[in-house]
Design an enzyme around this catalytic site. Structure first.
Site, short mmCIF file in Angstrom:
data_model
loop_
_atom_site.label_atom_id
_atom_site.label_comp_id
_atom_site.label_asym_id
_atom_site.label_seq_id
_atom_site.Cartn_x
_atom_site.Cartn_y
_atom_site.Cartn_z
N SER A 144 0.85 -1.20 0.00
CA SER A 144 0.00 0.00 0.00
C SER A 144 0.88 1.23 0.00
O SER A 144 1.99 1.23 0.56
CB SER A 144 -0.91 0.01 1.24
OG SER A 144 -1.55 1.26 1.38
N TYR A 157 -1.65 0.66 10.70
CA TYR A 157 -1.79 -0.04 9.42
C TYR A 157 -0.60 0.27 8.50
O TYR A 157 -0.02 -0.62 7.88
CB TYR A 157 -3.09 0.41 8.76
CG TYR A 157 -3.26 -0.03 7.33
CD1 TYR A 157 -3.65 -1.33 7.02
CD2 TYR A 157 -3.03 0.86 6.27
CE1 TYR A 157 -3.81 -1.74 5.70
CE2 TYR A 157 -3.19 0.47 4.95
CZ TYR A 157 -3.58 -0.84 4.68
OH TYR A 157 -3.72 -1.23 3.37
#
Length: 266
Positions: A144, A157
């Protein structure tokens, strides 16, 4: 084996209900992928995904897989490779967590880290070893942009994705020259059904922080990520940004001093 155009004949998805993974599987089936393994925790969603892909002409099988149960990975995934060669493994599992809750509940934060990082390390190494034994195949890992420069809004995250990204790059270097291709995919914020669900009060802060990015022209969709994966696979790319312009944006953001970065609406 892959066909003359580099399209895999067999696909193993770790995270069998991932929207990005399913969009990728649909594209690959359209390009003549015929065997698909969907690995995930048993659920109606996993069976529904398998049924939908079968209507597209693929032989789809499901297998129990839990990212948090690393000790089971070698057995669970090893059995799949004994059924025949796998041309492509797509590592697509992961959880976003709830930043506000996870800061208050360390065990919840650890669950994010274990799922996104240690679970991926275990499963990735098992699959990499099997692909190396075959002497061919691609391992595609969904990272990501959140891991490229970690933000205050989702640093738990983001840190897990930063670790996963670094692991994947190192694994790619380790497998270079073995016939196994490793590709890391860095999507921006993905507009998904999950993001569209009504927010609970606990989610409000995190959603508010993410909202500017979801509305950004640099946000993307599961289908756009799937298209980029298929293109990257054909080109044997090592790194894929989605959208591609994120490469330039993140190259600049990476060097922004922290005092200034904290003030940016990112």
């Amino acid at each position: 084996m892959k066909d003359a155009f580099g399209a895999p004949q067999s696909l193993l998805v770790l995270g069998g209900t991932s929207q990005i993974a399913l969009a990728t599987a649909r594209r690959l089936i359209a390009r003549r992928t015929r065997t698909v393994w969907l690995a995930g925790r048993p659920s109606p969603g996993l069976e529904s995904a398998a049924a939908e892909l079968r209507t597209r002409g693929a032989d789809v099988r499901t297998v129990d897989f839990d990212a948090l149960d690393s000790e089971s990975h070698e057995t669970a995934l090893g059995k799949i490779f004994t059924e025949g060669d796998i041309d492509m493994v797509l590592l697509a599992f992961g959880i976003a967590g709830d930043q506000e809750r996870d800061e208050e509940e360390p065990l919840s934060a650890v669950r994010v880290a274990r799922t996104n990082y240690t679970g991926a390390v275990s499963a990735g190494l098992v699959c990499a070893g099997a692909l190396q034994e075959q002497g061919h195949g691609s391992l595609v890992v969904l990272s990501s942009v959140a891991g490229e420069r970690v933000r205050r809004a989702d640093f738990i995250y983001g840190s897990s994705k930063a670790g996963l990204d670094a692991f994947t790059q190192g694994l790619g270097d380790a497998l270079y020259g073995t016939g196994v291709h490793v590709m890391v995919v860095r999507p921006g914020v993905v507009r998904s059904a999950r993001a569209a669900r009504p927010a609970t009060p606990r989610h409000t802060a995190a959603r508010f922080a993410a909202a500017p990015l979801e509305a950004s022209p640099l946000a993307t969709t599961p289908d756009a990520v799937a298209a980029a994966i298929v293109t990257g696979l054909r080109r044997r790319s090592e790194t894929v940004w989605v959208p591609g312009s994120l490469r330039v944006v993140m190259s600049a953001l990476r060097h922004v001093p922290r005092p200034l970065f904290r003030r940016l609406p990112v």
